[in-house]
Design an enzyme around this catalytic site. Sequence first.
Site, PDB file in Angstrom:
ATOM      1  N   ASP A 108       0.800  -1.257  -0.023  1.00  0.00           N
ATOM      2  CA  ASP A 108      -0.131   0.002   0.183  1.00  0.00           C
ATOM      3  C   ASP A 108       0.942   1.343   0.219  1.00  0.00           C
ATOM      4  O   ASP A 108       1.221   1.978   1.060  1.00  0.00           O
ATOM      5  CB  ASP A 108      -0.829   0.089   1.357  1.00  0.00           C
ATOM      6  CG  ASP A 108      -1.864   1.032   1.392  1.00  0.00           C
ATOM      7  OD1 ASP A 108      -1.938   2.062   0.432  1.00  0.00           O
ATOM      8  OD2 ASP A 108      -2.898   1.142   2.191  1.00  0.00           O
ATOM      9  N   HIS A 138      -9.115  -0.181  -7.582  1.00  0.00           N
ATOM     10  CA  HIS A 138      -8.894   0.969  -6.880  1.00  0.00           C
ATOM     11  C   HIS A 138      -7.303   1.656  -7.461  1.00  0.00           C
ATOM     12  O   HIS A 138      -7.343   2.844  -7.449  1.00  0.00           O
ATOM     13  CB  HIS A 138      -8.467   0.501  -5.446  1.00  0.00           C
ATOM     14  CG  HIS A 138      -8.293   1.468  -4.478  1.00  0.00           C
ATOM     15  ND1 HIS A 138      -9.097   2.451  -3.869  1.00  0.00           N
ATOM     16  CD2 HIS A 138      -6.940   1.762  -4.047  1.00  0.00           C
ATOM     17  CE1 HIS A 138      -8.319   3.102  -2.969  1.00  0.00           C
ATOM     18  NE2 HIS A 138      -7.255   3.174  -2.908  1.00  0.00           N
TER      19      HIS A 138
END
Length: 429
Positions: A243, A337
Site C-alpha cells: 500500500d 482501486h
Amino acid sequence: MPDQSLPKARTPEATPGERAAAPAHEGISRRRLLGTAGATGLVLGTAGAAVGYAAAPSEAAAPLTSLGTDRAMFHGKHQPGITDGLQARGHVVAFDLAAGAGRKEAAALLRRWSETARRLMAGEPSPHDDTDVARDAGPSSLTVTFGFGHSFFARTGLEKQRPTALDPLPEFSSDHLDKNRSNGDLWVQIGANDALVAFHALRAIQKDAGRAAKVRWQMNGFNRSPGATSHPMTARNLMGQIDGTRNPKPSEADFDQRIFVPEKGEPAWMANGSYAVVRRIRMLLDDWEKLSVKAQEDVIGRRKSDGAALSGGTETTAMDLEKTDAEGNLVVPINAHARITRPDQNGGAAMLRRPFSFHDGIDADGVPDAGLLFICWQADPLRGFVPVQRKLDRGDALSTFIRHESSGLFAVPGGAGEGEYVGQKLLEG
C-alpha cells in the site's frame, strides 16, 4: 486509500550494523553528543547515555541500538512527520480550546508544545514533570507535528487568516462519520519507532494542554517496525496489500509544488506548510478475507504478493490501462482501486500518504475494529484529496470493503526556526 508510495526514511551516515557495532566512548558528555547530533541531523549513538536520559555517573555506558539513536530534527523549513519515513507507532489527537481560551492562551500553548516537542525529539526529558516513561530510550525517530482546524480561527478571532483551502470537505457517499471523532481546533500527530517513546510524547503533550485545551478525540496506530523485512520495501496494510506504491517522492521536481504551500503562497503564515486530511477508515476484514486472492487482486488492480500491476512487470512498472486478456477483458478492471486513484486519471491530483494501521479490539459481534488511519498531505486539498475521493465515490471496487468513520482537515504551518514556536507567524503576526 490512493495507490502512492512513501519516501524512504532518511539514510544515516553509518549503516545500522556500523552504528550497532560502534564502541562506547567513556567520558563523552551528553551535551557534546547532542550538539554533534544537531549538526548532522542524526544521533549516531556512540555512547549509551548520549541520548535519551543521562546515566548516573556510576552506570556503565551501553550503546543504544540504531533504532533508538535515529533522530528527526524539530527546527526546519517544514514541520517533522511529513516527509520522514513511516514509523512503527503513532498517535493522532485533536484538542478543542477550553471555554474562554483565545488567541493569547493558544499562543502560550503552542509555545509550550513546541518546546516539549523539541526536547523530546532530541531524546531529552520534557521540560517539567517528566513521567520517566522513556528514560532508557533514545529519540527513536520521534516526530511531533501540529495543525489548526477550521474552528480554531473563530475561537481565536483570526477568521481573516483562515485559508480558503481549509473550507470543510464535501460529503462523500462512503462517509459514515462520527462527529465526536472528527475535526477539532488543534491537531497533533506523533510518530516514533518505539511504543514507549510515542506514548511518552503523547502524555507530555496532553499534560502541557493544561486548562487551555481538552482532548476531543485520540487514535492510535502502528506500522511494520523498521528492520522487520530483509530489505526496505513498501508497507502492507491490514488487508495484506502493498500500500503506497505511487506516492510522490521528494526527489521528483514537482514534489514541493504538490505537497507544500509555496514561500509566497496565501496566507503568508502558511508558507512551507501543508494540509493534512485525516480519515479513520475501517476495513471490513471478515468480508475481505472471504474473497479469493484473485478476487482481492481484481479489487485493487495489483498483485498481492509483490504489488506489481495486474498488467505485468514489477511494483514500479507503469500500469498498462489498456491491456486485455485473451477474451478481450481489461486486465486491470475498470473499477480497480489502483486504476481510479492514478494521478493521470484525476487531472494530476496527487497527495503524500503517510498512514498508520489501527486495531481497536473486537466488537460484541466478533468483528474486528481495524483499518487505516489515513493521513495525506498536499498543498491544497481541493486539488489533492477531494478530486480523488470524488472519483472513488463513483465506483471504486474497494468501497464495498471499507467504511470512512471519522474525518478532519488541518492547516499545518511550516517548520519553526531556532527560537520560534510552531504557528508563531499566525498567532503573533
